[in-house]
Structure formats: C-alpha cells, structure tokens
Design a protein around this motif. Structure first.
Motif, PDB file in Angstrom:
ATOM      1  N   LEU A  65      -2.855  -4.134 -10.587  1.00 53.82           N
ATOM      2  CA  LEU A  65      -3.349  -4.875  -9.445  1.00 53.82           C
ATOM      3  C   LEU A  65      -5.054  -4.920  -9.466  1.00 53.82           C
ATOM      4  N   PRO A  66      -5.245  -6.009  -9.014  1.00 53.23           N
ATOM      5  CA  PRO A  66      -6.918  -6.193  -9.205  1.00 53.23           C
ATOM      6  C   PRO A  66      -7.479  -5.369  -8.197  1.00 53.23           C
ATOM      7  N   ARG A  67      -8.628  -4.791  -8.699  1.00 57.14           N
ATOM      8  CA  ARG A  67      -9.732  -4.255  -7.606  1.00 57.14           C
ATOM      9  C   ARG A  67     -11.130  -4.778  -8.194  1.00 57.14           C
ATOM     10  N   PRO A  68     -12.050  -5.279  -7.020  1.00 55.22           N
ATOM     11  CA  PRO A  68     -13.252  -5.629  -7.765  1.00 55.22           C
ATOM     12  C   PRO A  68     -14.074  -4.614  -8.477  1.00 55.22           C
ATOM     13  N   GLU A  69     -13.822  -3.408  -8.507  1.00 51.47           N
ATOM     14  CA  GLU A  69     -14.600  -2.524  -9.538  1.00 51.47           C
ATOM     15  C   GLU A  69     -13.931  -2.738 -10.868  1.00 51.47           C
ATOM     16  N   TRP A  70     -12.747  -3.003 -11.077  1.00 49.22           N
ATOM     17  CA  TRP A  70     -12.408  -3.232 -12.307  1.00 49.22           C
ATOM     18  C   TRP A  70     -12.112  -4.751 -12.724  1.00 49.22           C
ATOM     19  N   GLU A 125      -2.098   3.634 -11.313  1.00 49.03           N
ATOM     20  CA  GLU A 125      -0.832   3.285 -10.166  1.00 49.03           C
ATOM     21  C   GLU A 125       0.250   4.227 -10.719  1.00 49.03           C
ATOM     22  N   GLY A 145      -6.269   0.721 -14.060  1.00 48.58           N
ATOM     23  CA  GLY A 145      -5.582   0.576 -13.068  1.00 48.58           C
ATOM     24  C   GLY A 145      -4.125   0.845 -13.227  1.00 48.58           C
ATOM     25  N   SER A 164       0.852  -1.297  -0.054  1.00 50.29           N
ATOM     26  CA  SER A 164       0.056  -0.096   0.003  1.00 50.29           C
ATOM     27  C   SER A 164       0.955   1.199  -0.131  1.00 50.29           C
ATOM     28  N   ALA A 218      -8.538  -3.390 -14.981  1.00 45.91           N
ATOM     29  CA  ALA A 218      -7.478  -3.536 -14.179  1.00 45.91           C
ATOM     30  C   ALA A 218      -6.478  -2.957 -14.992  1.00 45.91           C
TER      31      ALA A 218
END
Length: 325
Positions: free
Chosen positions: A176-181, A195, A191, A147, A187
């Motif tokens: 990096l994965p995120r649920p909304e992507w 980043e 994403g 993070s 991503a």
C-alpha cells in the motif's frame, strides 16, 4: 489429493491473461504484456509475462527449483479490495480456473482461492465450495482491508468461515502506498513487512486465534517485521490493560499458533523467526515470480538447518493434506 513427493512451496502466484483487467472496481490499472514483460499500467514489474500466466512455464520453473509441488494464489494486485457487484463472479471464475489448472498438473500444483472480501456471506459460500475441492486447499487474503485487519469484521468473519471449514489462509501484503515511502521501493521494502506485522498483531492481540481454535493462518515473507516486535507486544500486554483487553493469552504464546514461510532474505532473520515461532509451522516460500522472490526457495531454509522433510511435513499440515500420502 496425491501430491508429488518433495518440499512444497506455499507462496507462489498465478494469474491467466484473461484476468489482467483485475478485479471489478480495482483502484489499480490493468496488467499489460509488453514484449513478454509484465506491466501494471505503465509500471514495469520485472516479471516475464508467461511466468505469471502460463502454467507450462510455472511447472517447468517448479521442477527447476527442486520442489515436489507449488501452491498457487492470485497476486495481491488481483485481490478484490473494492466492494463491486461484479466481484462474486470474478472470484468464482478465478477459483474455477485455478482448480482446473491444479487438477491438470499431475499432483504438482495446489491452489488457494479468492473470496469476496467485503461480503462475509458470499465468502462463507465460496469457502464452503473451496473446501469440497481436493486441490484448492484454502484462501489467500490481504492483511488489511481499508483501515481494518483481522480483529474486526468483515475479515474476522471470513477467518471464522475458514476455521469452520478447516481450510488454510495465506496472508499476502498489498504494498500500500504512503507518501513517506514513495522512493527507493520503500512501499515494498518497508511497507510489506509492516502490513504483515499489523496482521500478526491483530491476530494475536485481537484474540482471533483464541476465538477460532484450529485456524491455520500463514504470514508470508517470514511474517515481515513481526518476529522482531513480538517481545515488544509482550511487554505492552504485561503492562497495559488496553493491550490485553481483547485476548486471553500472552502474545508470545499466541504467536506460536501462526504459520510462516521462510522467505526472509536473511539467515539471521530466519533464525529469529524460528526462535519466536513454532518450528513445525515454517514452510518454504518463493513469492514466484516476483522480483522480491527467489528462484531457489530451498536455499535459505537449508542454510538455517531446516531440511526438505520438515518443509514438506509442515506444509502438508498447513494445507490439511494427509501426511501419510
């Protein structure tokens, strides 16, 4: 180091097949060759395996692209993002293999090595070793480690070692994965630019570029969405004490210290980048051999009025090469 004359692609990837198991502790599944196509576990990557792993193929594609030379770094899924006891050996072996591949290329390939991201003391030794090579010109790192980014340790310490040894730093997002992507390849499409913008903010607002004078950091994909945000950062820096607490310079001024490749996929976006960045800090980038890259990394900068001489001169300055060779 004598390189072949011509524009230099600073953003290209290579990973020989004996590294397909990825770095020790990697959270990702190993790479696989399936009928000549590269897969990450069961996920097809739309990449010919030999384009990622075979130096002869890389050299042929470099020539086809009209480049003088190409700078190879590990693909981001090979970054050692987990602190595992085997990471130092993985990094050392990859860097040795990369150096040999570049040295055997007759001036057509240069490299950016890996470092042990969680271990600043190991990274300092690795960077010192890289600095003694004429073909390995710096390091490739992710924009985020867990993070955190470059404004705090350990990444800030790694940049300090890079500045101390006068080597280049290429920053490549990790998707990096995120649920909304989770759908529509977001991503990557959203994403990755986010980043890179996060890294740019950490470098400018975090006072890193002020502390480490002479540090050369390149953000790929044209810096992601950072060029469109730097005005917003400037407004925040002007009006909020917490935004300007760590840095001594306004973000618009510090932003000009960063370097970028020209892989924006859009002439308008590249022209915006050129308006916000130092024009002498723009360099050709292909993201070879990824599907979000390009086989013709010169087309977009040419369309934006950046010629081959400028692309070569800028890249040579970033890589610390003698511009008079």
């Amino acid at each position: 180091m004598t390189t072949r004359p011509g524009p230099i692609d600073v953003h290209a990837h290579w990973l020989p097949q004996h590294f397909f198991g990825l770095a020790p502790g990697s959270p990702l599944p190993p790479l696989q060759d399936r009928s000549g196509q590269l897969h990450l576990g069961d996920l097809p990557l739309s990449i010919a395996t030999e384009a990622m792993s075979d130096i002869d193929r890389v050299l042929a594609d470099t020539d086809t692209a009209g480049l003088g030379s190409r700078v190879l770094s590990a693909p981001p899924f090979a970054f050692p993002v987990v602190d595992d006891r085997g990471v130092d050996d993985f990094v050392g072996t990859f860097n040795d293999d990369l150096e040999k591949a570049c040295r055997d290329s007759a001036g057509r390939l240069l490299g950016l090595g890996l470092v042990s991201l969680h271990r600043p003391e190991s990274a300092r030794k690795q960077i010192a070793h890289l600095a003694s090579s004429d073909v390995l010109r710096g390091i490739a790192v992710p924009p985020l480690l867990g993070s955190t980014s470059f404004d705090v340790s350990p990444m800030r310490e790694i940049l300090g070692a890079a500045a101390e040894h006068d080597v280049a730093v290429l920053v490549h997002p990790m998707q990096l994965p995120r649920p909304e992507w989770a759908s529509h390849y977001l991503a990557n499409l959203i994403g990755n630019p986010v980043e890179s913008a996060t890294a740019a903010a950490a470098l400018t607002l975090g006072g890193v570029l002020d502390e480490l004078d002479g540090l050369r950091v390149c953000l790929v994909h044209g810096g992601g969405c950072a060029p469109a945000l730097v005005g917003r950062w400037q407004h925040g820096w002007t009006h909020r004490s917490d935004v300007r607490a760590a840095g001594s310079r306004a973000p618009q001024e510090a932003f000009a210290d960063l370097w970028f490749d020209t892989l924006t996929h859009d002439v308008d976006a590249l022209e915006l980048l050129a308006a916000k960045a130092d024009p002498t800090h723009l360099m050709a980038g292909s993201d070879y051999p990824f599907d979000m890259g390009t086989h013709d990394p010169l087309q977009l900068p040419h369309a934006a009025g950046i010629d081959d001489a400028a692309l070569e001169t800028n890249a040579r300055a970033f890589l610390g090469l003698d511009t008079q060779e």
